[in-house]
Design an enzyme around this catalytic site. Structure first.
Site, mmCIF file in Angstrom:
data_model
loop_
_atom_site.group_PDB
_atom_site.id
_atom_site.type_symbol
_atom_site.label_atom_id
_atom_site.label_comp_id
_atom_site.label_asym_id
_atom_site.label_seq_id
_atom_site.Cartn_x
_atom_site.Cartn_y
_atom_site.Cartn_z
ATOM 1 N N SER A 176 5.872 3.327 -5.719
ATOM 2 C CA SER A 176 5.348 2.239 -6.533
ATOM 3 C C SER A 176 5.348 0.922 -5.741
ATOM 4 C CB SER A 176 6.215 2.124 -7.788
ATOM 5 O OG SER A 176 5.937 0.953 -8.499
ATOM 6 N N HIS B 147 9.261 -8.112 0.476
ATOM 7 C CA HIS B 147 9.396 -7.711 -0.924
ATOM 8 C C HIS B 147 10.864 -7.556 -1.287
ATOM 9 C CE1 HIS B 147 8.330 -5.849 -4.748
ATOM 10 N NE2 HIS B 147 9.343 -5.048 -4.541
HETATM 11 N N1 URA Z 1 9.508 -2.069 -9.012
HETATM 12 C C1 URA Z 1 8.293 -1.507 -8.927
HETATM 13 O O1 URA Z 1 7.319 -2.184 -8.601
HETATM 14 N N2 URA Z 1 8.179 -0.203 -9.205
HETATM 15 C C2 URA Z 1 9.216 0.579 -9.559
HETATM 16 O O2 URA Z 1 9.026 1.756 -9.789
HETATM 17 C C3 URA Z 1 10.476 -0.024 -9.656
HETATM 18 C C4 URA Z 1 10.586 -1.354 -9.364
#
Ligand code: URA
Ligand code: CA
Length: 441
Positions: free
Chosen positions: A183, A82
């Site tokens: 997140s 990611h």
């Molecule tokens: N990318 C995400 O998926 N969540 C966040 O809070 C910030 C960046």
């Protein structure tokens, strides 16, 4: 339990219990707790912060708010990657094939989403016929047979995060370390990865403008991953300028093909070799990153990486002749250079703005309904530290509309900062974070 008490507790600097975190995430996902209470709690968290335990609980509550993908029918250690932000995601198109060629299964479920350019799926659709439509069984059998498949996101992954992120976006509560870490990690964990390599960007084009916060964010995510049994490594990388040269869908596919031939941009190649090396280590295919890097360099040199891309495209209905002959990709009607207005050294390139210069051409989606033009985009020719002469091309615009081209040109010229004094090039890889701690290079 009352939402009011949870808000007040956090406002006063208290530590939320696992039950309290589960309560508000479940209630919010079901629509039982209103936006205004959750936004108030987000602001309290923004100021009072969360500790490691609260952050891990928040992450798992969001994972459990939806489906968790089961990849257990795929043999081997599934390693996901990611990147936090950045312009374009050409890396996936390169990393997928080289890592798969090394024997690490790549079971990628990508979204389309909004952005400067399309997502990995849109990019792959530059190959006529390429399709992500396949059954779960087909997806699994493709990965087992060829070590790579790229599918659409069918599962309902971390819906709590989807709702919460949208709310944070409009309530000035995005840039909190725990909330960002939770997140991102909730989506990766729900997507079924056994191990995760994180590319944490720092610089003008990234969430984390300074290096220390990038290391801190990486540490936060690495700790979450390892706490829930996912071997996780964070690599801190520079995002003070766009990665590679191409921003646009077919243009990035062509850049990926060049990189797989060993003829790609230096920074993009280096980043892919670095991230790929850690993926091989986590995937159990190399004992350390040095050995892994040798394997990947051989894969590029021998053409096995390019062959793997071709295999992927063919397996999913795309025309593989484009891999051998990238001249087949459609070129838009306007291809024109952007000329430097002064002599000097490139000091900075606002990566976000270069992204926007491609977006205005139609390379990405401004709303979910936007149609993408796969052929348009921007190729930059000058990077930080390079010398430019007045009248020399700093970029080339690929457009299908004269007005949009003019708009894009103005954005590019403003994105470049050109100065008289010589500027040093900056290192791309700043360090890594593993469960054993932080290592700065
Ligand atoms: N990318 C995400 O998926 N969540 C966040 O809070 C910030 C960046
Ligand atoms: Ca790129």
């Amino acid at each position: 339990m009352r939402m009011y008490d949870i808000i007040a507790k956090k406002r006063n600097g208290g530590e939320l219990t696992t039950e309290e975190i589960n309560f508000f995430i479940e209630g919010y996902t079901k629509g039982e707790i209103p936006d205004y209470q959750v936004s108030s709690l987000m602001m309290a968290i923004y100021f009072q912060k969360m500790n490691k335990r609260e952050t891990a609980d928040l992450t798992m509550a969001m994972v459990n708010s939806g489906e968790i993908v089961d990849l257990s029918a795929i043999e081997g250690i599934k390693v996901d990657k990611h990147s936090t932000g950045g312009v374009g995601d050409t890396t996936t198109l390169i990393l997928g094939p080289i890592v798969a060629a090394a024997g690490v299964p790549v079971a990628k479920m990508s979204g389309r989403g909004l952005g400067h350019t399309g997502g990995t799926l849109d990019k792959l659709e530059s190959f006529p016929g390429f399709s992500i439509d396949m059954s779960v069984e087909q997806f699994i059998s493709n990965v087992n047979e060829r070590k790579i498949a790229i599918g659409g996101q069918t599962a309902n992954l971390a819906p709590a995060d989807k709702k919460l992120y949208a709310l944070r976006d409009v309530t000035a509560t995005v840039d909190n370390m725990s909330l960002i870490a939770g997140s991102i990690m909730s989506k990766k964990i729900a997507a079924g990865a056994d191990a995760i390599v994180l590319d944490v960007k720092t610089g003008s084009g990234a969430f984390m403008k300074d290096e220390d916060s990038a290391f801190e964010l990486a540490k936060e995510m690495v700790d979450i991953g390892n706490n829930v049994g996912r071997n996780t490594i964070g690599v801190i990388t520079d995002m003070d300028q766009p990665l590679g040269f191409a921003v646009g869908n077919a243009l990035e596919v062509k850049e990926a093909i060049e990189t797989l031939k060993g003829e790609g941009p230096e920074d993009l190649t280096e980043l892919c070799l670095t991230l790929g090396s850690y993926m091989l280590v986590l995937g159990g295919k190399a004992k350390d990153s040095k050995e892994a890097r040798n394997i990947l360099e051989d894969i590029i040199k021998s053409g096995k990486g390019l062959a793997k891309l071709k295999e992927l495209v063919e397996a999913q209905g795309g025309d593989p002749s484009y891999v051998e002959d990238p001249k087949l990709f459609k070129v838009p009607s306007i291809v024109e250079p952007v000329l430097a207005e002064e002599d000097g050294y490139v000091k900075a390139i606002k990566a976000d703005d270069i992204g926007i210069s491609a977006l205005v051409l139609g390379a990405g989606r401004e709303t979910k309904e936007s149609e993408i033009d796969l052929s348009v985009g921007v190729i930059i020719h000058k990077k930080i530290g390079d010398f430019v002469k007045k009248g020399e091309a700093i970029a080339t615009i690929y457009a299908n509309d004269r007005n949009k081209k003019n708009q894009s040109e103005e954005i590019i010229l403003n994105a470049y900062e050109i100065v008289k004094d010589k500027v040093d090039k900056k290192p791309l890889i700043k360090g890594i974070v593993t469960k054993d701690g932080i290592q700065k290079f």
